[in-house]
Motif scaffolding. Structure first.
Motif, mmCIF file in Angstrom:
data_model
loop_
_atom_site.group_PDB
_atom_site.id
_atom_site.type_symbol
_atom_site.label_atom_id
_atom_site.label_comp_id
_atom_site.label_asym_id
_atom_site.label_seq_id
_atom_site.Cartn_x
_atom_site.Cartn_y
_atom_site.Cartn_z
ATOM 1 N N MET A 1 63.819 32.904 17.886
ATOM 2 C CA MET A 1 63.438 35.264 18.361
ATOM 3 C C MET A 1 61.336 34.542 17.853
ATOM 4 N N THR A 2 60.963 35.045 18.295
ATOM 5 C CA THR A 2 59.251 35.215 18.272
ATOM 6 C C THR A 2 58.374 36.918 17.399
ATOM 7 N N GLU A 3 58.375 35.991 16.571
ATOM 8 C CA GLU A 3 57.559 36.538 15.467
ATOM 9 C C GLU A 3 56.701 38.184 16.000
ATOM 10 N N TRP A 4 56.417 38.846 15.208
ATOM 11 C CA TRP A 4 55.966 39.767 15.805
ATOM 12 C C TRP A 4 55.057 40.573 14.473
ATOM 13 N N SER A 5 53.693 40.482 15.123
ATOM 14 C CA SER A 5 52.626 40.491 13.549
ATOM 15 C C SER A 5 52.280 42.589 13.375
ATOM 16 N N ARG A 6 52.428 42.483 12.200
ATOM 17 C CA ARG A 6 52.353 43.682 12.048
ATOM 18 C C ARG A 6 51.285 44.514 13.066
ATOM 19 N N GLU A 7 50.095 43.713 12.930
ATOM 20 C CA GLU A 7 48.617 44.222 14.315
ATOM 21 C C GLU A 7 50.120 44.823 15.478
ATOM 22 N N GLU A 8 50.796 43.472 15.775
ATOM 23 C CA GLU A 8 51.684 43.536 17.292
ATOM 24 C C GLU A 8 52.353 44.982 17.376
ATOM 25 N N ARG A 9 53.633 44.973 15.578
ATOM 26 C CA ARG A 9 54.361 45.890 16.100
ATOM 27 C C ARG A 9 53.536 47.060 15.981
ATOM 28 N N TYR A 10 52.566 47.691 15.828
ATOM 29 C CA TYR A 10 51.519 48.579 15.277
ATOM 30 C C TYR A 10 50.375 49.692 16.382
ATOM 31 N N TYR A 101 49.306 62.141 9.311
ATOM 32 C CA TYR A 101 51.179 62.310 8.648
ATOM 33 C C TYR A 101 51.585 61.098 9.633
ATOM 34 N N ASP A 102 51.632 61.563 10.682
ATOM 35 C CA ASP A 102 52.463 60.428 11.692
ATOM 36 C C ASP A 102 52.111 59.066 11.917
ATOM 37 N N SER A 103 50.998 59.210 11.472
ATOM 38 C CA SER A 103 49.943 57.547 11.744
ATOM 39 C C SER A 103 51.094 56.368 12.026
ATOM 40 N N HIS A 104 51.925 56.432 11.996
ATOM 41 C CA HIS A 104 53.310 54.975 11.773
ATOM 42 C C HIS A 104 54.279 55.868 12.099
ATOM 43 N N GLU A 129 46.441 52.781 2.818
ATOM 44 C CA GLU A 129 45.772 51.040 2.900
ATOM 45 C C GLU A 129 46.321 50.394 1.689
ATOM 46 N N SER A 130 47.681 50.916 1.035
ATOM 47 C CA SER A 130 47.990 49.284 0.373
ATOM 48 C C SER A 130 49.691 49.289 1.309
ATOM 49 N N TRP A 131 50.050 49.981 2.414
ATOM 50 C CA TRP A 131 51.047 49.794 3.050
ATOM 51 C C TRP A 131 51.819 50.731 2.283
ATOM 52 N N ASN A 132 51.733 51.228 1.296
ATOM 53 C CA ASN A 132 52.961 52.716 0.154
ATOM 54 C C ASN A 132 53.295 53.303 1.885
ATOM 55 N N ARG A 133 54.738 53.678 1.821
ATOM 56 C CA ARG A 133 55.250 54.521 2.752
ATOM 57 C C ARG A 133 54.986 55.720 2.119
#
Ligand code: FRU
Length: 495
Positions: A1-10, A101-104, A129-133
């Motif tokens: 399975m190819t890994e998706w980077s965070r950048e690619e996912r978002y 608010y729904d940026s992610h 910024e610290s990737w907290n939900r």
């Protein structure tokens, strides 16, 4: 399975080149596993059904969507409308992640009518910024022309004290003229919970916490996703999808569960007296169902035919998952019964029937084959100890349904079904029926099977990925005879 980077996912859909999307679309279209009468993503990953409603003569059905590949990335809502819940008109994205608010991710939510207008309440998923939900509940108004206007700030800004940011999936309902929202939550002890909010002074913009629902399930998983509440036959029913339940015998075999509680809910004290948690589906692939009322006043359920964290064979083709067919709910003998939506009969073509003894069928049934069909098997007289039905068979593949008469169990065995998800270890699912098997009503699409047992008593839903030439249907028995009536319809959806 190819890994998706965070950048690619978002990566936002709007930032992707049209030609890249077109290439992906063409690749997906060549898949031999594309369904014909189920809602499936045109590219990428589909998950939960969202915003289900019958409003001003039309059904609205949306789903969670990551367009760019078969991973859980930046989520949009993709919307369909329908006149009959049988065929659907795609409208593309209806809600996109375009606010702070729904940026992610525009996460799951529901539809409701307010003063003659259609609204969605959904979860805005944001990462700091610290990737907290950071989770909030947002409102959007759907205009007549299908465009949506979001309220500029959340109506519920954050989870209450004592709960984590796993706070999502609002389902809005109305009771005695009051609007409520039931929301999935996790408390600070990391236990799944349900929270109830209400529209204060019946104002759309002001939602206040009523409190936590008091159920009899103290420690029952770490998170309860996608709750739903409705009244049926003077009972209160709560559906939800708990995560973190251990398997117990034949129960709770999938990575995550979805099920229901029936009882009486006191909206003043929030006390919910209920029976046991019962799984809605006993197959391999079912999660995050939601319900709504149809044009006839019936309670209809649609689920996601898939699960989080499972790798499916179509992932490498750039798409994954579909929704289930709609099911009508009733309460019978204190349990939910689920029957396929009656209107699906419109898809029926080329009826074929056969009547006879089961082990004579392999020859008589040769013309009875196919990849997209509804098969009704009436068991008129059963003296066998075991009864076997094999669908989508060939020399190489077979999806096997076994009925054990003594134990009253149905087993779905997909070990020979074709390709399989690569991280699901067990290959069978069992369920013990409440009454001896009288009927199976089975919906087969190119890469799925939905098995309704005894007119709605039990359902097993699974993806299967057989090869193209596995189209046969076989039946046989172990020690003893079974007299059967077969009725088969080809189902003509859209290829
Ligand atoms: C359930 C779920 C929901 C969430 C959505 C995100 O499958 O995790 O809780 O809102 O999916 O796509």
């Amino acid at each position: 399975m190819t890994e998706w980077s965070r950048e690619e996912r978002y990566r936002r859909l709007e930032d992707v080149d049209q030609s890249q999307l077109e290439t992906l679309k063409q690749q997906v279209e060549t898949s031999m596993y594309r369904q014909t009468f189920h809602i499936q993503p045109e590219t990428g990953l589909l998950n939960d059904p969202n915003g289900l409603i019958y409003f001003k003569g039309k059904y609205y059905v949306s789903h969670q969507w990551f367009p760019l590949g078969a991973v859980h990335g930046l989520k949009y809502w993709f919307n369909y409308t329908s006149k009959d819940l049988v065929t659907f008109e795609p409208h593309g994205v209806i809600l996109k992640p375009d606010t702070l608010y729904d940026s992610h991710g525009v996460y799951s939510g529901s539809a409701f009518e307010w003063e003659g207008q259609l609204y969605y309440m959904y979860t805005g998923n944001h990462r700091d910024e610290s990737w907290n939900r950071v989770a909030s509940q947002m409102l959007a108004k759907v205009e007549e022309d299908g465009t949506v206007k979001k309220l500029d700030k959340p109506v519920i800004a954050h989870q209450p004290k004592g709960y984590t940011s796993h706070f999502r999936d609002p389902k809005v309902f109305q009771k005695d003229g009051q609007y409520y929202a039931i929301i999935g939550a996790q408390n600070n002890e990391e236990l799944g919970r349900l929270l109830l909010y209400k529209a204060e002074n019946n104002q759309l913009e002001e939602w206040a916490l009523v409190g936590e629902l008091k159920t009899e399930l103290e420690a029952f998983g770490f998170m309860w996703e996608c709750p739903d509440y409705f009244e049926l036959d003077n009972k209160d029913v709560i559906l939800f999808s708990p995560q973190g339940i251990e398997a117990q015998g034949d129960q709770f075999r999938n990575i995550y569960q979805s099920g229901y509680l029936i009882g009486n809910l006191d909206l003043e004290t929030l006390q919910f007296n209920h029976g046991e948690f019962i799984e809605l589906d006993n197959g391999f692939d079912f999660y995050a169902p939601q319900t709504f009322i149809d044009e006839h006043g019936k309670r209809i359920l649609i689920g996601w035919m898939g699960l989080p964290e499972i790798n499916y064979p179509t992932d490498s083709e750039g798409w994954a998952h579909c929704l289930t067919i709609p099911r009508e709910l009733t309460i019978e003998e204190g349990k939910l019964h689920q029957r396929p939506l009656k209107a699906l009969e419109k898809l029926r073509q080329n009826k074929e029937t056969a009547l006879g003894y089961a082990n004579k069928f392999p020859t008589t049934l040769r013309p009875y084959e196919g990849k997209q069909y509804e098969l009704i098997i009436d068991i008129l007289d059963n003296e066998a100890s075991e009864l076997y039905f094999e669908l989508r068979t060939s020399k190489l593949n077979s999806t096997l349904i076994t009925y054990n008469s003594k134990q009253q169990t149905i087993t779905l065995d997909r070990s020979e079904s074709g390709l399989l998800p690569d991280n699901v270890e067990d290959l069978t699912r069992n369920t013990t029926l409440d009454t001896p098997l009288k009927q199976l009503q089975i919906f087969v699409d190119t890469s799925s099977i939905e098995i309704f047992c005894n007119d709605g008593e039990r359902v097993l839903t699974s993806r299967i990925f057989p090869d193209d030439i596995s189209t046969g249907i076989k039946t046989s028995t172990e020690s003893g005879q079974v007299y059967l009536q077969f009725t088969k319809y080809e189902l003509k959806g859209e290829d």
